[in-house]
Write an enzyme that holds these catalytic residues in place. Structure first.
Site, PDB file in Angstrom:
ATOM      1  N   HIS A 167       0.775  -1.169  -0.274  1.00  0.00           N
ATOM      2  CA  HIS A 167      -0.111  -0.070  -0.008  1.00  0.00           C
ATOM      3  C   HIS A 167       0.840   1.353   0.111  1.00  0.00           C
ATOM      4  O   HIS A 167       2.082   1.186   0.209  1.00  0.00           O
ATOM      5  CB  HIS A 167      -0.796   0.037   1.090  1.00  0.00           C
ATOM      6  CG  HIS A 167      -0.207  -0.108   2.549  1.00  0.00           C
ATOM      7  ND1 HIS A 167       0.320   1.002   3.081  1.00  0.00           N
ATOM      8  CD2 HIS A 167      -0.015  -0.983   3.464  1.00  0.00           C
ATOM      9  CE1 HIS A 167       0.780   0.956   4.402  1.00  0.00           C
ATOM     10  NE2 HIS A 167       0.717  -0.520   4.535  1.00  0.00           N
TER      11      HIS A 167
ATOM     12  N   CYS B 174       3.208  -5.075   6.590  1.00  0.00           N
ATOM     13  CA  CYS B 174       2.785  -4.877   5.306  1.00  0.00           C
ATOM     14  C   CYS B 174       3.801  -4.231   4.601  1.00  0.00           C
ATOM     15  O   CYS B 174       4.853  -3.902   5.246  1.00  0.00           O
ATOM     16  CB  CYS B 174       1.454  -3.883   5.368  1.00  0.00           C
ATOM     17  SG  CYS B 174      -0.381  -4.866   5.932  1.00  0.00           S
TER      18      CYS B 174
END
Length: 344
Positions: free
Chosen positions: A303, A319
């Site tokens: 992201h 992440c």
């Protein structure tokens, strides 16, 4: 006879910028990549190479005209893609290869009235749960917006344009020359996402990723095509000691453009005890930035981020975090057929 306005003038107009050249001409190159025209703390050769590497798809991190580990990593990745010795230095062979892109490193544009009246979000609370009350997590001000659009820092933007501390319509700005030649985006993309790609200076034509490799030790995300050729590379934040990168092979489940962010404190070891669940609105200052590439491992993805200067320096909750512009570019390269490998 109706005069046709070129695509780049239309795009720049929507972003609150116009070329200082006449309609029908390209944005004016600044006479600019010689030592007399840049602030003393900006290395001319490095600045030019950073812009060229960015245009080639080998992200050097934020463009700041300084040496750093991600500049060296971008050089090394570009050298590998070009079949050059992988020195990580701006040597003669690399300089010659980069200079095949002869476009200037700086361009000059003019600030318009609508840029100063854009939908900014000047007061973003530091706590995630408080951000949920906002209608949009937009840019705080014109400096933050322009810095992200031109893949740089507010500090460099102000060094190039000191008068931007008090912005006024009609002001002439010097900016990294990153406007791509092709913005004929796929019409199946939403108008909002196409506007975001234009705002972030992401070209419509991108290589297609057969495989993504995230290297934890190097803090890099590498993109390979169907012939196993390295075609792009971006700096990345890859987990932390408490939430390490999940090593292994994964697949892409879905890609969400301009996502809302569903905050669940039960998933974060460092959440405050008083925190409750919250849904944060979309925008470039959303905690996951402008795009979420969802993996088949629950709660994990690739992201963007509202803090590009901290890529590779801060920690994530497992992440993979990229700058908004690199995440948007990656999203244009990937699909649910793209393989994902996380390695040490």
């Amino acid at each position: 006879m109706k005069r046709r306005v070129p695509w780049y003038c239309l795009i720049l107009a929507t972003a609150g910028l116009v070329s200082i050249q006449a309609v029908g001409q390209a944005p004016k190159p600044a006479e600019a990549t010689h030592a007399a025209s840049l602030p003393a703390n900006i290395d001319v050769a490095i600045f030019r190479a950073q812009v060229q590497l960015d245009r080639a798809g080998f992200g050097p991190g934020v463009i700041d005209g300084r040496k750093g580990r991600f500049f060296a990593a971008a050089l090394k990745g570009y050298q590998a893609a070009q079949g050059l010795p992988q020195s990580g230095e701006l040597d003669g062979g690399t300089r010659a290869a980069l200079d095949k892109d002869a476009a200037p490193a700086l361009m000059t544009m003019v600030l318009k009235d609508d840029a100063l009246t854009a939908d900014f979000t000047p007061d973003i609370p530091p706590k995630i749960v408080d951000q949920a009350a906002l209608p949009h997590l937009g840019y705080r001000d014109i400096v933050e917006r322009l810095a992200e659009r031109f893949h740089t820092t507010p500090q460099l933007l102000l060094a190039l344009n000191p008068a931007l501390r008090a912005p006024q319509a009609g002001m002439e700005l010097r900016l990294p020359s990153l406007i791509p030649a092709d913005r004929a985006y796929d019409v199946s993309l939403s108008p909002q996402w196409r506007d975001t790609l234009a705002t972030l200076n992401i070209g419509a034509r991108q290589p297609q990723a057969a495989k993504i490799v995230v290297d934890k030790s190097e803090s890099l995300l590498k993109v390979y095509d169907s012939q196993d050729r390295l075609v792009a590379q971006f700096p990345a934040t890859t987990g932390s000691a408490h939430d390490p990168l999940p090593i292994g092979k994964w697949s892409i489940h879905a890609i969400a453009f301009l996502p809302t962010y569903h905050y669940n404190p039960d998933l974060f070891w460092d959440a405050a005890e008083s925190d409750g669940k919250a849904v944060l609105p979309p925008g470039p200052n959303n905690p996951v930035g402008v795009v979420w590439i969802d993996l088949n491992k629950p709660h994990y993805g690739i992201h963007g981020t509202p803090e590009p200067a901290r890529i590779g320096r801060s920690q994530s909750h497992g992440c993979v975090r990229l700058s908004n512009w690199d995440a948007a570019r990656l999203a244009q390269m990937t699909s649910t057929a793209t393989q994902v490998v996380f390695q040490e």
